[in-house]
Scaffold this motif. Structure first.
Motif, PDB file in Angstrom:
ATOM      1  N   PRO A  73     -88.805 -24.423 -70.092  1.00 31.40           N
ATOM      2  CA  PRO A  73     -88.208 -23.298 -69.971  1.00 31.40           C
ATOM      3  C   PRO A  73     -87.795 -23.437 -68.732  1.00 31.40           C
ATOM      4  CG  PRO A  73     -89.983 -23.700 -69.041  1.00 31.40           C
ATOM      5  CD  PRO A  73     -90.413 -24.423 -69.668  1.00 31.40           C
ATOM      6  N   PHE A  74     -85.975 -22.535 -68.676  1.00 28.58           N
ATOM      7  CA  PHE A  74     -85.751 -23.132 -67.543  1.00 28.58           C
ATOM      8  C   PHE A  74     -86.559 -22.854 -66.184  1.00 28.58           C
ATOM      9  CE2 PHE A  74     -83.120 -20.741 -70.999  1.00 28.58           C
ATOM     10  CZ  PHE A  74     -82.502 -21.646 -71.014  1.00 28.58           C
ATOM     11  N   GLY A  75     -86.173 -23.631 -65.894  1.00 31.01           N
ATOM     12  CA  GLY A  75     -87.541 -23.729 -64.020  1.00 31.01           C
ATOM     13  C   GLY A  75     -88.942 -24.597 -64.253  1.00 31.01           C
ATOM     14  N   GLY A  76     -88.794 -25.143 -65.641  1.00 26.38           N
ATOM     15  CA  GLY A  76     -89.718 -25.857 -65.640  1.00 26.38           C
ATOM     16  C   GLY A  76     -89.952 -27.714 -65.341  1.00 26.38           C
ATOM     17  N   GLY A  77     -89.130 -28.135 -65.076  1.00 23.84           N
ATOM     18  CA  GLY A  77     -88.312 -29.046 -63.845  1.00 23.84           C
ATOM     19  C   GLY A  77     -87.970 -30.073 -64.910  1.00 23.84           C
ATOM     20  N   LYS A  78     -86.754 -29.916 -65.849  1.00 25.59           N
ATOM     21  CA  LYS A  78     -86.844 -30.781 -66.756  1.00 25.59           C
ATOM     22  C   LYS A  78     -85.401 -31.320 -66.364  1.00 25.59           C
ATOM     23  CE  LYS A  78     -84.474 -27.054 -69.225  1.00 25.59           C
ATOM     24  NZ  LYS A  78     -84.863 -26.588 -68.028  1.00 25.59           N
ATOM     25  N   THR A  79     -84.760 -31.159 -65.502  1.00 24.54           N
ATOM     26  CA  THR A  79     -83.464 -31.882 -64.457  1.00 24.54           C
ATOM     27  C   THR A  79     -84.105 -32.651 -63.416  1.00 24.54           C
ATOM     28  OG1 THR A  79     -81.886 -30.429 -64.838  1.00 24.54           O
ATOM     29  CG2 THR A  79     -81.791 -31.660 -63.176  1.00 24.54           C
ATOM     30  N   GLN A  80     -85.394 -32.657 -62.845  1.00 29.66           N
ATOM     31  CA  GLN A  80     -85.572 -33.426 -62.195  1.00 29.66           C
ATOM     32  C   GLN A  80     -86.206 -34.194 -62.803  1.00 29.66           C
ATOM     33  OE1 GLN A  80     -86.081 -32.717 -58.747  1.00 29.66           O
ATOM     34  NE2 GLN A  80     -85.231 -31.455 -58.123  1.00 29.66           N
ATOM     35  N   THR A  81     -87.139 -34.017 -63.678  1.00 33.11           N
ATOM     36  CA  THR A  81     -87.636 -35.335 -64.336  1.00 33.11           C
ATOM     37  C   THR A  81     -86.564 -36.480 -64.950  1.00 33.11           C
ATOM     38  OG1 THR A  81     -89.124 -33.575 -65.085  1.00 33.11           O
ATOM     39  CG2 THR A  81     -89.110 -35.621 -66.793  1.00 33.11           C
ATOM     40  N   ALA A  82     -85.178 -35.184 -65.412  1.00 38.85           N
ATOM     41  CA  ALA A  82     -84.421 -36.535 -66.008  1.00 38.85           C
ATOM     42  C   ALA A  82     -84.209 -37.382 -65.401  1.00 38.85           C
ATOM     43  CB  ALA A  82     -83.892 -35.640 -66.935  1.00 38.85           C
ATOM     44  N   HIS A  83     -84.104 -37.329 -64.078  1.00 40.82           N
ATOM     45  CA  HIS A  83     -82.946 -37.422 -63.239  1.00 40.82           C
ATOM     46  C   HIS A  83     -84.479 -38.722 -62.244  1.00 40.82           C
ATOM     47  CE1 HIS A  83     -78.908 -36.193 -62.977  1.00 40.82           C
ATOM     48  NE2 HIS A  83     -79.661 -35.079 -63.069  1.00 40.82           N
ATOM     49  N   GLU A  84     -86.005 -37.946 -62.686  1.00 37.88           N
ATOM     50  CA  GLU A  84     -86.474 -39.407 -61.587  1.00 37.88           C
ATOM     51  C   GLU A  84     -86.647 -40.453 -62.738  1.00 37.88           C
ATOM     52  OE1 GLU A  84     -89.862 -40.884 -59.796  1.00 37.88           O
ATOM     53  OE2 GLU A  84     -88.490 -39.373 -58.959  1.00 37.88           O
ATOM     54  N   ILE A  85     -86.478 -40.034 -64.655  1.00 40.11           N
ATOM     55  CA  ILE A  85     -86.444 -41.388 -65.461  1.00 40.11           C
ATOM     56  C   ILE A  85     -85.541 -41.880 -65.405  1.00 40.11           C
ATOM     57  CG2 ILE A  85     -86.280 -41.492 -67.692  1.00 40.11           C
ATOM     58  CD1 ILE A  85     -88.081 -39.318 -68.237  1.00 40.11           C
ATOM     59  N   GLN A  86     -84.314 -41.600 -65.044  1.00 34.82           N
ATOM     60  CA  GLN A  86     -83.003 -42.346 -64.916  1.00 34.82           C
ATOM     61  C   GLN A  86     -82.923 -43.615 -63.263  1.00 34.82           C
ATOM     62  OE1 GLN A  86     -80.490 -41.677 -62.128  1.00 34.82           O
ATOM     63  NE2 GLN A  86     -78.696 -43.576 -63.159  1.00 34.82           N
ATOM     64  N   ARG A  87     -83.784 -42.516 -62.856  1.00 35.52           N
ATOM     65  CA  ARG A  87     -83.147 -43.452 -60.895  1.00 35.52           C
ATOM     66  C   ARG A  87     -84.448 -44.584 -61.476  1.00 35.52           C
ATOM     67  NH1 ARG A  87     -86.986 -43.912 -56.885  1.00 35.52           N
ATOM     68  NH2 ARG A  87     -88.419 -42.556 -57.391  1.00 35.52           N
ATOM     69  N   ARG A  88     -85.604 -44.536 -62.233  1.00 36.97           N
ATOM     70  CA  ARG A  88     -86.651 -45.410 -62.562  1.00 36.97           C
ATOM     71  C   ARG A  88     -86.440 -46.229 -63.969  1.00 36.97           C
ATOM     72  NH1 ARG A  88     -91.401 -42.310 -61.615  1.00 36.97           N
ATOM     73  NH2 ARG A  88     -92.615 -44.395 -62.047  1.00 36.97           N
ATOM     74  N   LEU A  89     -85.644 -46.083 -63.943  1.00 32.30           N
ATOM     75  CA  LEU A  89     -85.094 -47.377 -65.656  1.00 32.30           C
ATOM     76  C   LEU A  89     -83.702 -47.444 -65.577  1.00 32.30           C
ATOM     77  CD1 LEU A  89     -86.524 -47.569 -68.383  1.00 32.30           C
ATOM     78  CD2 LEU A  89     -85.518 -45.004 -69.358  1.00 32.30           C
ATOM     79  N   PRO A  90     -83.129 -48.718 -65.103  1.00 29.43           N
ATOM     80  CA  PRO A  90     -82.459 -49.466 -65.587  1.00 29.43           C
ATOM     81  C   PRO A  90     -81.704 -49.622 -66.668  1.00 29.43           C
ATOM     82  CG  PRO A  90     -84.184 -50.736 -63.994  1.00 29.43           C
ATOM     83  CD  PRO A  90     -84.341 -49.218 -65.059  1.00 29.43           C
ATOM     84  N   GLY A  91     -80.789 -48.680 -66.318  1.00 24.27           N
ATOM     85  CA  GLY A  91     -79.714 -48.794 -67.899  1.00 24.27           C
ATOM     86  C   GLY A  91     -79.706 -47.492 -68.323  1.00 24.27           C
ATOM     87  N   SER A  92     -80.116 -46.841 -67.916  1.00 24.78           N
ATOM     88  CA  SER A  92     -80.218 -45.225 -68.470  1.00 24.78           C
ATOM     89  C   SER A  92     -79.637 -44.684 -67.734  1.00 24.78           C
ATOM     90  CB  SER A  92     -82.132 -44.546 -68.021  1.00 24.78           C
ATOM     91  OG  SER A  92     -82.421 -44.491 -67.125  1.00 24.78           O
ATOM     92  N   VAL A  93     -79.316 -43.451 -68.527  1.00 22.99           N
ATOM     93  CA  VAL A  93     -78.072 -41.886 -67.976  1.00 22.99           C
ATOM     94  C   VAL A  93     -78.621 -41.329 -68.155  1.00 22.99           C
ATOM     95  CG1 VAL A  93     -77.044 -42.663 -70.331  1.00 22.99           C
ATOM     96  CG2 VAL A  93     -75.620 -41.742 -68.424  1.00 22.99           C
TER      97      VAL A  93
END
Length: 210
Positions: free
Chosen positions: A8-28
């Motif tokens: 849902p909107f406000g459910g944490g999608k963007t935060q989670t996506a950027h957390e994964i990207q921060r901790r997964l080398p080569g991801s975008v």
């Protein structure tokens, strides 16, 4: 591999996506919302609606993600709410048909949890400090209107895999997605304060004024 993070909107999608990207080398992170708002801005105000109703958005998302998945040597992460089954098949489903390794996750939470997160998005903490904790969600009114529909639709089997996030952190949700997708994230070394500041900055960068 494509990680499509639904919810849902406000459910944490963007935060989670950027957390994964921060901790997964080569991801975008490739955010389909950017294309949607661009198309929306092209229309006169009286014709603006849900950009997902535009076939050009659905086809464009598939074209761009297909290109990214084919040319980028790393995991692609797409944070995007999609609750219409037909639109889901035309985007997430179509990318799978093209031969990509698509992993879909729907982040779910109870209604009150999502409302609390909406109040805290971007500069929400400042608003609460100035106007009180019960300040109305004026800028998030559309998200609130869609909330019950999103939570109901995303519980359906076709939107699995479901991850409940009421009692977990963004970092732990990212860890869970990584385990389910067979990926290895670097350890999360953020303390409580640094994690909050990082999430606040991520939220502020994604504030939209239209």
């Amino acid at each position: 591999m494509l990680l499509w993070i639904n919810g849902p909107f406000g459910g944490g999608k963007t935060q989670t996506a950027h957390e994964i990207q921060r901790r997964l080398p080569g991801s975008v992170v490739c955010d389909p919302e950017h294309a949607g708002f661009g198309l929306r801005r092209m229309l006169p105000p009286e014709l603006r609606g849900d950009f997902q109703d535009l076939e050009s958005w659905r086809r464009g998302v598939v074209e761009v993600l297909d290109l990214a998945l084919g040319k980028h040597d790393g995991v692609v992460i797409a944070p995007m709410t999609v609750t219409n089954p037909r639109y889901f098949e035309e985007t997430v489903g179509r990318l799978g048909e093209l031969g990509h390794d698509v992993r879909h996750f729907a982040l779910l939470a109870e209604r009150e949890t999502v409302l609390k997160r909406l109040r805290e998005r971007g500069f929400g903490h400042l608003l609460q400090y100035v106007a009180g904790k019960d300040a109305p969600l004026r800028r998030e009114s559309w998200a609130v209107q869609q909330l019950d529909h999103c939570l109901e639709r995303l519980r359906e089997p076709e939107f699995a895999e479901h991850l409940w996030t009421d009692h977990t952190t963004v970092a732990k949700t990212a860890d869970r997605i990584a385990v389910l997708a067979g990926l290895t994230l670097t350890p999360n070394k953020d303390g409580v304060l640094r994690g909050r500041l990082r999430r606040a900055w991520t939220g502020a960068k994604h504030i939209r004024f239209d």
